[in-house]
Design an enzyme around this catalytic site. Structure first.
Site, PDB file in Angstrom:
ATOM      1  N   ASP A 317     -31.917 -26.172 -46.842  1.00  0.00           N
ATOM      2  CA  ASP A 317     -30.675 -25.761 -47.374  1.00  0.00           C
ATOM      3  C   ASP A 317     -29.887 -24.735 -46.194  1.00  0.00           C
ATOM      4  OD1 ASP A 317     -28.186 -25.756 -48.638  1.00  0.00           O
ATOM      5  OD2 ASP A 317     -28.993 -24.769 -50.508  1.00  0.00           O
ATOM      6  N   GLY A 336     -25.519 -18.413 -50.048  1.00  0.00           N
ATOM      7  CA  GLY A 336     -26.393 -19.301 -48.920  1.00  0.00           C
ATOM      8  C   GLY A 336     -27.547 -18.151 -48.055  1.00  0.00           C
TER       9      GLY A 336
HETATM   10 ZN    ZN Z   1     -26.180 -27.560 -52.888  1.00  0.00          ZN
END
Ligand code: ZN
Length: 442
Positions: A317, A336
């Site tokens: 990710d 993130g």
């Molecule tokens: Zn996601």
């Protein structure tokens, strides 16, 4: 359906590396001869001829099937200040990846064949390792109207996802599962119920209470997994759950697999190695991601899931953000962390070295995502295209010490000293990365 810029096919002799390919049942020191980008021969150390090829010292190193990441954000088109196809795939190559799959939550969203086709063309000019693309499930990620799934598949979409967001309305996901019968392609799902996540910025629990921050409960993820597994079972569709983070989610996937639902799932290195307790030490925006870091019990459940096969693969990710976007108060920062350059070393350091997981299992899970998206699994076998990475397990390095290949530096492992370093990556038969200091024996 993978695109990369052409690279000259490699001619290499990797001498005496410990070759570990759990799927091919290879676990021994060997010479590996690569000719014209293909694995031409495996032989006992010192047995293969070095004429006309570059010789790479493999002793005290491990040669592995290259890694494949089914979940990265390359930010192209539209957010090239965070990452682009060149910088993102350079980061991938430096992490031992021989293929990555990019998410469609770009600007514009990859929701039509023209956007996808021009992105693929760009990848053929810029990408250092082969890149595949997912298209969005719904137009503009708005969660309302489905994209032209069959047309997108014809244009080369490996599958579909609204990643960054869930497909909130069950009726829309049901329709997507029905179209999947005609179009093919796996549906990759970011599972989160926005009515439960609310304005949460971290895991909801003791730590969020102590910090006074709004939390995202585990059930935000697990309840939607249970719903979508039921839908997939009902429509006989095929779904892949992205970035599992909670114990309840592992249970939901395990139960669905027991009912023979065609469901697979992935977990990220940060959820396998970190917990929300890290935020007590430093409220660092690099530790802010979605789904959030959860508790030790969740982390243990994810590890157990990898071990017993409930969790199918490891996916980073990789989510780059520019420095100024992350250098804001925790509540305001985007979610993130980057992950391509640290995935192997983080998992090796925190799980393999302490004996929590065997190296062979981790090597398998770092490329197993390929098969879930219909891509070939890399293998260290004669006659196969060379998709390899050479790692030095003893090498110690500090994350970020020499910067990153990625354009962004929002890495949750920044400053950590990790063991295990990728020294050479051969992707699609060509050299995609080599460590500057890599000893070449002539
Ligand atoms: Zn996601």
């Amino acid at each position: 359906m993978l695109d990369a810029r052409p690279t000259p096919p490699a001619d290499l002799l990797i001498r005496g590396a410990h070759v570990l390919d759990p799927r091919a049942h290879v676990d021994a020191p060997l010479d590996v001869l690569v000719r014209d980008g293909e694995i031409a021969e495996l032989g006992a150390p010192g047995s293969l001829p070095a004429e006309g090829v570059e010789v790479v010292e493999g002793r005290s190193r491990h040669l592995l099937p290259g890694f494949v990441d089914p979940h990265v954000h390359l930010r192209t088109p539209g957010q090239e200040h965070k990452e682009d196809l060149d910088s993102g795939t350079r980061a991938a190559a430096a992490g031992g990846y021989v293929a990555v799959v990019a998410m469609p939550n770009t600007d514009p969203v990859v929701d039509s064949a023209p956007v996808l086709l021009s992105l693929r063309e760009q990848a053929r000019r810029e990408a250092r390792v082969p890149v595949g693309f997912l298209a969005s499930v719904t137009r503009g990620l708005a969660g309302e109207a489905l994209t032209e799934m069959a047309e997108l598949r014809d244009a080369g979409a490996l599958g579909f996802t609204d990643d960054g967001k869930p497909v909130h309305r069950a009726g829309i996901l049901r329709k997507a599962l029905q179209y999947q019968r005609l179009a093919g392609g796996v549906l990759c799902l970011h599972e989160e119920d926005p009515t439960l996540s609310g304005r949460g910025v971290m895991h909801e629990g003791d730590v969020s209470a102590r910090l006074g921050l709004a939390g995202i409960p585990s059930i935000s993820e697990s309840t939607l997994i249970a719903r979508d597994a039921a839908l997939a079972g009902y429509e006989a569709g095929r779904i892949h759950i992205q970035h599992l983070s909670a114990r309840e989610s592992v249970e939901a996937v395990w139960e669905a697999k027991g009912r023979d639902v065609a469901i697979t799932c992935e977990v990220s290195p940060h959820h396998l190695t970190l917990t929300d307790a890290a935020l007590l030490e430093r409220l660092d925006t690099r530790l802010k991601m979605n789904p959030p870091l959860r508790t030790e019990a969740d982390r243990r459940a994810l590890i157990d899931g990898l071990r017993d096969g409930t969790v199918d693969c490891i996916a980073t990710d990789h989510a780059p953000h520019a420095r100024e976007e992350k250098e804001v108060p925790f509540e305001e920062a985007p979610m993130g962390t980057t992950g391509l350059e640290t995935a192997f070393a983080a998992v090796y350091t925190d799980l393999v070295r302490p004996g929590v997981l065997p190296l062979a299992l981790v090597v398998d899970k770092l490329s197993a995502g390929a098969a879930l998206l219909g891509l070939p699994l890399p293998a260290v076998q004669t006659g196969r295209r060379a998709d390899l990475c050479l790692v030095d397990l003893a090498a110690e390095w500090e994350v970020g010490e020499h910067g990153y290949e990625s354009r962004s530096e929002n890495c949750c492992f920044a400053g950590r000293t990790l063991r295990g370093r990728v020294v050479l990556t051969v992707a699609a038969g060509g050299i995609a990365y080599r460590e500057r200091a890599l000893a070449v024996v002539v």
